[in-house]
Write a protein that holds these residues in place. Structure first.
Motif, PDB file in Angstrom:
ATOM      1  N   GLY A   1       0.785  -1.223   0.000  1.00 40.52           N
ATOM      2  CA  GLY A   1       0.000   0.000   0.000  1.00 40.52           C
ATOM      3  C   GLY A   1       0.821   1.278   0.000  1.00 40.52           C
ATOM      4  N   TYR A   2       0.131   2.387   0.306  1.00 37.26           N
ATOM      5  CA  TYR A   2       0.705   3.719   0.194  1.00 37.26           C
ATOM      6  C   TYR A   2       1.939   3.902   1.076  1.00 37.26           C
ATOM      7  N   LEU A   3       1.922   3.331   2.276  1.00 43.12           N
ATOM      8  CA  LEU A   3       3.019   3.538   3.230  1.00 43.12           C
ATOM      9  C   LEU A   3       4.341   2.936   2.761  1.00 43.12           C
ATOM     10  N   LYS A   4       4.284   2.030   1.800  1.00 40.98           N
ATOM     11  CA  LYS A   4       5.530   1.432   1.292  1.00 40.98           C
ATOM     12  C   LYS A   4       6.396   2.455   0.545  1.00 40.98           C
ATOM     13  N   ARG A   5       5.827   3.650   0.288  1.00 40.60           N
ATOM     14  CA  ARG A   5       6.612   4.701  -0.355  1.00 40.60           C
ATOM     15  C   ARG A   5       7.590   5.358   0.625  1.00 40.60           C
TER      16      ARG A   5
ATOM     17  N   ILE B   1      16.346   2.355   9.332  1.00 38.43           N
ATOM     18  CA  ILE B   1      17.175   1.185   9.630  1.00 38.43           C
ATOM     19  C   ILE B   1      16.846   0.064   8.637  1.00 38.43           C
ATOM     20  N   LEU B   2      17.581  -1.040   8.701  1.00 41.45           N
ATOM     21  CA  LEU B   2      17.286  -2.195   7.861  1.00 41.45           C
ATOM     22  C   LEU B   2      15.891  -2.719   8.181  1.00 41.45           C
ATOM     23  N   ASN B   3      15.053  -2.850   7.166  1.00 44.10           N
ATOM     24  CA  ASN B   3      13.702  -3.375   7.349  1.00 44.10           C
ATOM     25  C   ASN B   3      13.208  -3.836   5.981  1.00 44.10           C
ATOM     26  N   CYS B   4      13.310  -5.113   5.725  1.00 42.22           N
ATOM     27  CA  CYS B   4      13.116  -5.641   4.372  1.00 42.22           C
ATOM     28  C   CYS B   4      11.748  -5.295   3.788  1.00 42.22           C
ATOM     29  N   TRP B   5      11.772  -4.737   2.564  1.00 45.29           N
ATOM     30  CA  TRP B   5      10.554  -4.380   1.843  1.00 45.29           C
ATOM     31  C   TRP B   5       9.639  -5.587   1.662  1.00 45.29           C
ATOM     32  N   SER B   6      10.226  -6.778   1.524  1.00 48.01           N
ATOM     33  CA  SER B   6       9.457  -7.982   1.214  1.00 48.01           C
ATOM     34  C   SER B   6       8.931  -8.720   2.436  1.00 48.01           C
ATOM     35  N   ALA B   7       9.164  -8.187   3.631  1.00 48.94           N
ATOM     36  CA  ALA B   7       8.623  -8.828   4.820  1.00 48.94           C
ATOM     37  C   ALA B   7       7.095  -8.792   4.762  1.00 48.94           C
ATOM     38  N   PRO B   8       6.407  -9.896   5.029  1.00 48.59           N
ATOM     39  CA  PRO B   8       4.952  -9.940   4.867  1.00 48.59           C
ATOM     40  C   PRO B   8       4.198  -8.880   5.664  1.00 48.59           C
ATOM     41  N   THR B   9       4.652  -8.575   6.871  1.00 50.32           N
ATOM     42  CA  THR B   9       3.871  -7.701   7.756  1.00 50.32           C
ATOM     43  C   THR B   9       4.417  -6.283   7.891  1.00 50.32           C
ATOM     44  N   THR B  10       5.422  -5.922   7.124  1.00 55.42           N
ATOM     45  CA  THR B  10       5.994  -4.587   7.286  1.00 55.42           C
ATOM     46  C   THR B  10       5.215  -3.543   6.493  1.00 55.42           C
ATOM     47  N   TRP B  11       5.142  -2.331   7.046  1.00 54.48           N
ATOM     48  CA  TRP B  11       4.412  -1.232   6.441  1.00 54.48           C
ATOM     49  C   TRP B  11       5.292  -0.385   5.508  1.00 54.48           C
ATOM     50  N   PHE B  12       6.601  -0.389   5.768  1.00 58.11           N
ATOM     51  CA  PHE B  12       7.476   0.590   5.134  1.00 58.11           C
ATOM     52  C   PHE B  12       8.575  -0.086   4.312  1.00 58.11           C
ATOM     53  N   SER B  13       9.433   0.749   3.729  1.00 62.40           N
ATOM     54  CA  SER B  13      10.521   0.249   2.889  1.00 62.40           C
ATOM     55  C   SER B  13      11.866   0.413   3.582  1.00 62.40           C
ATOM     56  N   CYS B  14      12.818  -0.385   3.142  1.00 63.67           N
ATOM     57  CA  CYS B  14      14.177  -0.335   3.674  1.00 63.67           C
ATOM     58  C   CYS B  14      14.984   0.715   2.896  1.00 63.67           C
ATOM     59  N   PRO B  15      15.661   1.623   3.566  1.00 67.48           N
ATOM     60  CA  PRO B  15      16.435   2.645   2.848  1.00 67.48           C
ATOM     61  C   PRO B  15      17.577   2.067   2.022  1.00 67.48           C
ATOM     62  N   LEU B  16      18.149   0.943   2.486  1.00 67.06           N
ATOM     63  CA  LEU B  16      19.239   0.349   1.717  1.00 67.06           C
ATOM     64  C   LEU B  16      18.703  -0.305   0.446  1.00 67.06           C
ATOM     65  N   GLY B  17      17.527  -0.909   0.542  1.00 69.50           N
ATOM     66  CA  GLY B  17      16.891  -1.471  -0.648  1.00 69.50           C
ATOM     67  C   GLY B  17      16.551  -0.381  -1.646  1.00 69.50           C
ATOM     68  N   ALA B  18      16.040   0.757  -1.147  1.00 69.45           N
ATOM     69  CA  ALA B  18      15.718   1.894  -2.017  1.00 69.45           C
ATOM     70  C   ALA B  18      16.984   2.454  -2.664  1.00 69.45           C
ATOM     71  N   TYR B  19      18.059   2.523  -1.883  1.00 60.20           N
ATOM     72  CA  TYR B  19      19.351   3.007  -2.398  1.00 60.20           C
ATOM     73  C   TYR B  19      19.829   2.140  -3.561  1.00 60.20           C
ATOM     74  N   GLN B  20      19.746   0.815  -3.393  1.00 67.85           N
ATOM     75  CA  GLN B  20      20.174  -0.084  -4.459  1.00 67.85           C
ATOM     76  C   GLN B  20      19.252   0.015  -5.678  1.00 67.85           C
TER      77      GLN B  20
END
Length: 319
Positions: free
Chosen positions: A31-35, A40-59
Motif C-alpha cells: 500500500g501507500y506507506l511502502k513509499r 534502519i534495515l527493514n526488508c521491503w518484502s517482509a509480509p507484515t511490514t508497512w514501510f521500505s528499507c532505505p538500503l533497498g531503495a538506495y540499491q
C-alpha cells in the motif's frame, strides 16, 4: 528494562504489524506507506511490514541509474541530527543480536586486526570467479568467494599486520561501497538485499513458511539455503561477539557512523569525574571504550553507558 530496549521492541512491533496480510491472503503489504522509508534495515518484502528499507531503495536507484537524492537526503537528515542513534534505539536486527548475545556467558572480543588480506583475497576470488568461471551456478560462485574471505581472514589473524585506524570494523565501508553500490551498478541486481541476513530473517523465511498460494516453496533451492547459512553463521558469532553484523557488515551503520562526530546529538566525557572503571565498555552493545572517545564510529548512542556510569561523568550534549 532500559529505555533503548523498550524503544527497540516497540519500534520492531510497530513497523511489522500489518497482520491483515494473513486475512487477505496476499504475500506482502504493497500500500501507500511502502513509499516511505524507516531509518534502519527493514526488508521491503517482509509480509507484515508497512514501510521500505532505505538500503533497498538506495540499491534500486543505483540499478535504474538514477542518483539517490531521496535516500541520501533521508540518511543525511537522521545522521546530522542523531548520528548512529537509530541503530541503538530502532533497529530490529540490532534487537535480535542483543538478545542472542545473552545466551552464553563466554564472551569474545572482536579481533584487533587489519583486514588487509581479507580484502585482497575477496577481490581476487571475486574477479577470478566472474572472469574465468562464470559458468558455475551462482550459489557456488558465492561459496567460493566466501572461501576466499575466510582464507584472507586467517592470513590477517596470524600475520597480524596492523594499519592505524583500519581494523575489522572498517569492513562495513567496503560492504557499502562494493557490495551495495559497485556490484549493484554493474550487475543491475540488489546484491546486498539478496544476501542480507535481516532480509532472510524478516522476509525470506516467513514468506516461505507462509506462502498462501504455495508458489514459493517450489522455488526454494541452494541459494535460499546459502542465505540461511549466512543468517545462522551471524547468529552463532553473535552469541559470543557483541553486534558483529552492526560493527563489520551493515552498510546503513557505515553511513550513519560518518556523522557520529558531526551530529547535533553527542556525548561528552567529564575527565575530572571519570575513573576509567571500564563499566561503560562492559555494558556497551558495540564493545567500545566510551571514555577514550564517546563519539567514535561504532557508538550507536544507546545511552547504556550514560545510565550505568557510576561517576556520572558521561554527559549528553546538543550542539
Amino acid at each position: 528494562m532500559r529505555p533503548f530496549r523498550i524503544s527497540q521492541i516497540i519500534f520492531t512491533i510497530l513497523i511489522n504489524s500489518y497482520i491483515l496480510v494473513f486475512f487477505e491472503k496476499t504475500l506482502i503489504y504493497t500500500g501507500y506507506l511502502k513509499r516511505f522509508l524507516v531509518p534502519i534495515l527493514n526488508c521491503w518484502s517482509a509480509p507484515t511490514t508497512w514501510f521500505s528499507c532505505p538500503l533497498g531503495a538506495y540499491q534500486h536507484f543505483i540499478i535504474v541509474k538514477d542518483f539517490p537524492f531521496y535516500v541520501l537526503g533521508f540518511f543525511l537528515l537522521f545522521g546530522a541530527i542523531i548520528g548512529r542513534m537509530a541503530c541503538g534505539w530502532l533497529c530490529p536486527f540490532g534487537l535480535f543480536q542483543d538478545l542472542i548475545f545473552k545466551i552464553s556467558k563466554k564472551k569474545l572480543s572482536l579481533p584487533k586486526i587489519t583486514p588487509l588480506f581479507t580484502l585482497i583475497f575477496f577481490l581476487l576470488f571475486y574477479f577470478l570467479i566472474w572472469l574465468k568461471f562464470n559458468q558455475l551456478l551462482l550459489v557456488f560462485k558465492i561459496l567460493i568467494v566466501f572461501m576466499g574471505i575466510i582464507i584472507g581472514f586467517l592470513f590477517d589473524l596470524f600475520l597480524k599486520i596492523r594499519i592505524k585506524n583500519f581494523d575489522l570494523t572498517s569492513l562495513k565501508y567496503f560492504f557499502l561501497l562494493f557490495l551495495a553500490t559497485f556490484v549493484v551498478f554493474f550487475t543491475n541486481e540488489p546484491w546486498f538485499c539478496k544476501l542480507c541476513p535481516q532480509g532472510t530473517l524478516e522476509a525470506g523465511i516467513p514468506l516461505v513458511l507462509y506462502d498462501p498460494e504455495n508458489s514459493l516453496k517450489s522455488m526454494v533451492g541452494l541459494f535460499f539455503y546459502l542465505k540461511i547459512l549466512i543468517l545462522f553463521s551471524i547468529f552463532i558469532l553473535t552469541v559470543y561477539i557483541k553486534r558483529i553484523f552492526c560493527r563489520i557488515i551493515c552498510p546503513i551503520g557505515a553511513i550513519y557512523s560518518i556523522f557520529n562526530k558531526l551530529s547535533l546529538f553527542r556525548l561528552e566525557i567529564d575527565k575530572e569525574k571519570c575513573t576509567q572503571c571500564n563499566i561503560c565498555n562492559k555494558v556497551c552493545p558495540t564493545d567500545i571504550n566510551v571514555y577514550e572517545n564517546p563519539n567514535q564510529t561504532d557508538c550507536i548512542r544507546c545511552l547504556e553507558c550514560y545510565f550505568r556510569c557510576p561517576s556520572k561523568s558521561i554527559k549528553i550534549k546538543i550542539r
